[in-house]
Structure formats: C-alpha cells, structure tokens
Write a protein that holds these residues in place. Structure first.
Motif, short mmCIF file in Angstrom:
data_model
loop_
_atom_site.label_atom_id
_atom_site.label_comp_id
_atom_site.label_asym_id
_atom_site.label_seq_id
_atom_site.Cartn_x
_atom_site.Cartn_y
_atom_site.Cartn_z
N PRO A 114 -62.92 7.44 -57.40
CA PRO A 114 -64.03 7.96 -58.20
C PRO A 114 -65.22 7.00 -58.30
CG PRO A 114 -62.29 7.19 -59.63
CD PRO A 114 -61.79 7.06 -58.22
N ASP A 115 -65.01 5.74 -57.97
CA ASP A 115 -66.09 4.76 -58.03
C ASP A 115 -65.82 3.66 -57.00
OD1 ASP A 115 -64.21 2.95 -59.23
OD2 ASP A 115 -64.61 3.87 -61.17
N LYS A 116 -66.63 2.63 -57.01
CA LYS A 116 -66.53 1.61 -55.97
C LYS A 116 -65.67 0.41 -56.36
CE LYS A 116 -70.74 2.93 -53.75
NZ LYS A 116 -71.53 2.60 -52.64
N ARG A 117 -64.93 0.51 -57.47
CA ARG A 117 -64.06 -0.60 -57.85
C ARG A 117 -62.96 -0.79 -56.81
NH1 ARG A 117 -61.74 0.69 -63.51
NH2 ARG A 117 -62.20 2.80 -62.88
N VAL A 118 -62.56 -2.03 -56.62
CA VAL A 118 -61.46 -2.34 -55.71
C VAL A 118 -60.15 -1.98 -56.41
CG1 VAL A 118 -60.29 -4.18 -54.45
CG2 VAL A 118 -62.78 -4.18 -54.62
N ARG A 119 -59.29 -1.25 -55.71
CA ARG A 119 -58.03 -0.80 -56.29
C ARG A 119 -56.88 -1.10 -55.33
NH1 ARG A 119 -59.59 3.27 -60.21
NH2 ARG A 119 -61.80 3.65 -59.98
N ASP A 120 -55.72 -1.36 -55.89
CA ASP A 120 -54.51 -1.54 -55.08
C ASP A 120 -53.97 -0.17 -54.72
OD1 ASP A 120 -54.67 -4.27 -55.36
OD2 ASP A 120 -53.25 -4.36 -57.03
N VAL A 121 -53.78 0.07 -53.43
CA VAL A 121 -53.31 1.40 -53.00
C VAL A 121 -51.91 1.72 -53.51
CG1 VAL A 121 -54.76 1.46 -50.95
CG2 VAL A 121 -52.44 0.58 -50.78
N ASP A 122 -51.10 0.72 -53.77
CA ASP A 122 -49.73 0.99 -54.19
C ASP A 122 -49.60 1.33 -55.68
OD1 ASP A 122 -50.37 -1.58 -54.98
OD2 ASP A 122 -48.38 -2.39 -54.55
N ASN A 123 -50.71 1.38 -56.42
CA ASN A 123 -50.65 1.67 -57.85
C ASN A 123 -50.71 3.16 -58.18
OD1 ASN A 123 -50.40 -0.97 -58.55
ND2 ASN A 123 -52.51 -1.24 -59.21
N TYR A 124 -50.81 4.03 -57.21
CA TYR A 124 -51.02 5.45 -57.49
C TYR A 124 -49.93 6.40 -57.02
CZ TYR A 124 -55.45 3.63 -58.93
OH TYR A 124 -56.40 2.91 -59.59
N PRO A 125 -49.31 6.20 -55.88
CA PRO A 125 -48.35 7.20 -55.39
C PRO A 125 -47.18 7.50 -56.33
CG PRO A 125 -48.94 5.71 -53.62
CD PRO A 125 -49.53 5.16 -54.87
N LYS A 126 -46.63 6.52 -57.00
CA LYS A 126 -45.46 6.75 -57.85
C LYS A 126 -45.76 7.75 -58.95
CE LYS A 126 -41.36 6.13 -59.57
NZ LYS A 126 -40.37 7.09 -59.14
N GLY A 127 -46.90 7.60 -59.59
CA GLY A 127 -47.27 8.55 -60.64
C GLY A 127 -47.49 9.95 -60.11
N VAL A 128 -48.10 10.05 -58.92
CA VAL A 128 -48.34 11.36 -58.30
C VAL A 128 -47.01 12.02 -57.97
CG1 VAL A 128 -49.29 12.53 -56.28
CG2 VAL A 128 -50.62 10.74 -57.41
N LEU A 129 -46.09 11.28 -57.36
CA LEU A 129 -44.78 11.85 -57.01
C LEU A 129 -44.01 12.26 -58.25
CD1 LEU A 129 -43.64 9.53 -54.07
CD2 LEU A 129 -44.80 11.75 -53.96
N ASP A 130 -44.06 11.44 -59.30
CA ASP A 130 -43.36 11.79 -60.55
C ASP A 130 -43.95 13.07 -61.16
OD1 ASP A 130 -41.66 9.67 -60.27
OD2 ASP A 130 -42.56 8.46 -61.86
N ALA A 131 -45.27 13.20 -61.14
CA ALA A 131 -45.90 14.40 -61.70
C ALA A 131 -45.55 15.64 -60.88
CB ALA A 131 -47.42 14.21 -61.76
N LEU A 132 -45.50 15.49 -59.54
CA LEU A 132 -45.11 16.62 -58.70
C LEU A 132 -43.65 17.01 -58.92
CD1 LEU A 132 -47.00 15.66 -55.42
CD2 LEU A 132 -47.46 17.64 -56.90
#
Length: 158
Positions: A114-132
């Motif tokens: 959503p913006d130009k901040r640097v983010r760790d790619v490994d911080n997001y998939p777990k939450g997405v998979l849990d929500a799915l």
C-alpha cells in the motif's frame, strides 16, 4: 487411462482428449480451469483455479496479541479474517461451489504494497493462510504444497 486423483477440483494423469474435454466442460460453467503437462509427458493434469482478492493483511508481528496467560488474534487480524471470509463466500458463490478443497493446493500469493515502506516478505503469508483456513477454503493450511510469493507496488492512477 484413468486419473490418479479425481475431485471436482483436480484431475491428474489424464490423456489429452480427457483434459481438453474437462477444461472445456468446466469453463462453460464459469470455472477457471488450467491444463498442465504431467510428470509423465504423455499425460495432463487439469486443475481449477480461483482468484480471491483480499485487503492488505496485517503483519505477523501484529496478527497475534500475547498476554501472560494466552495468545489471541489482534483486532486487525479479526477484521482481516472477517473480510477474508466475506471475500471467500463471494468467490465461492460466483464459482458455484461451497465445499472446501479436499486435497493438496497451490497458492500463488501476490502482495500489493500500500505504500513505499520496506517490508519483510515473510511477515504476511501466515496470516493470509490462517484467514483462508478460517474462511473454510480448505480444512487445514497444511494442505498448501506450493506457494510462490511476490511483492508488487500498487500502480496508482495519475
């Protein structure tokens, strides 16, 4: 030759004629079907694919709240889970099926930043998979066998 594995979502190890028929059959009913060459290059796999667009997920660093006695979902995670459940229900309605995927699945995850901040790619998939999982797309996120993942910057209209 009969398929090694048949469900309403995936057919593996079938001949070219069967693969073509199944792809056409399901596409006529609004499903997104793909035909892949099998490990045995004389055979094909046919699989259903779904595209589910979700809001930007909370980072795994903000997904759970820990207290001295327990760990629970944060308010951001609960909101993301509710929005995911609504998106999954809508996509399942569009595709005309309500059941969860029974076998192994592959998830292609594209994260539009959503913006130009640097983010760790490994911080997001777990939450997405849990929500799915919570939304019932599959019984357990352990069914995910492959997950190509990429970050992209959302292109803005000028």
């Amino acid at each position: 030759m009969s398929a090694d594995f048949k469900t309403p979502f995936r057919y593996t190890g079938i001949n070219s004629e069967e693969a073509g028929f199944l792809t056409h059959h399901y596409q006529q009913r609004g499903y997104r079907m793909r035909k892949y060459l099998n490990e045995d290059v004389r055979l094909w796999d046919v699989a259903m694919s779904m595209r589910i667009e979700l809001p930007f997920p909370p980072s795994v660093n903000h997904y759970w709240v820990r207290t001295a006695r327990r760990v629970y979902l944060s308010e951001a995670a609960k909101r993301f889970s509710r929005l995911t459940a609504a998106a999954v229900a809508e996509v399942q309605r569009q595709y005309g099926h309500r059941r969860s995927f029974p076998g192994d699945v592959s998830v292609a995850l594209t994260l539009y930043l959503p913006d130009k901040r640097v983010r760790d790619v490994d911080n997001y998939p777990k939450g997405v998979l849990d929500a799915l999982t919570s939304a019932g797309i599959w019984a357990d996120d352990a069914q995910v066998r492959s997950m190509p993942f990429q970050n992209k910057t959302r292109l803005t209209q000028s």
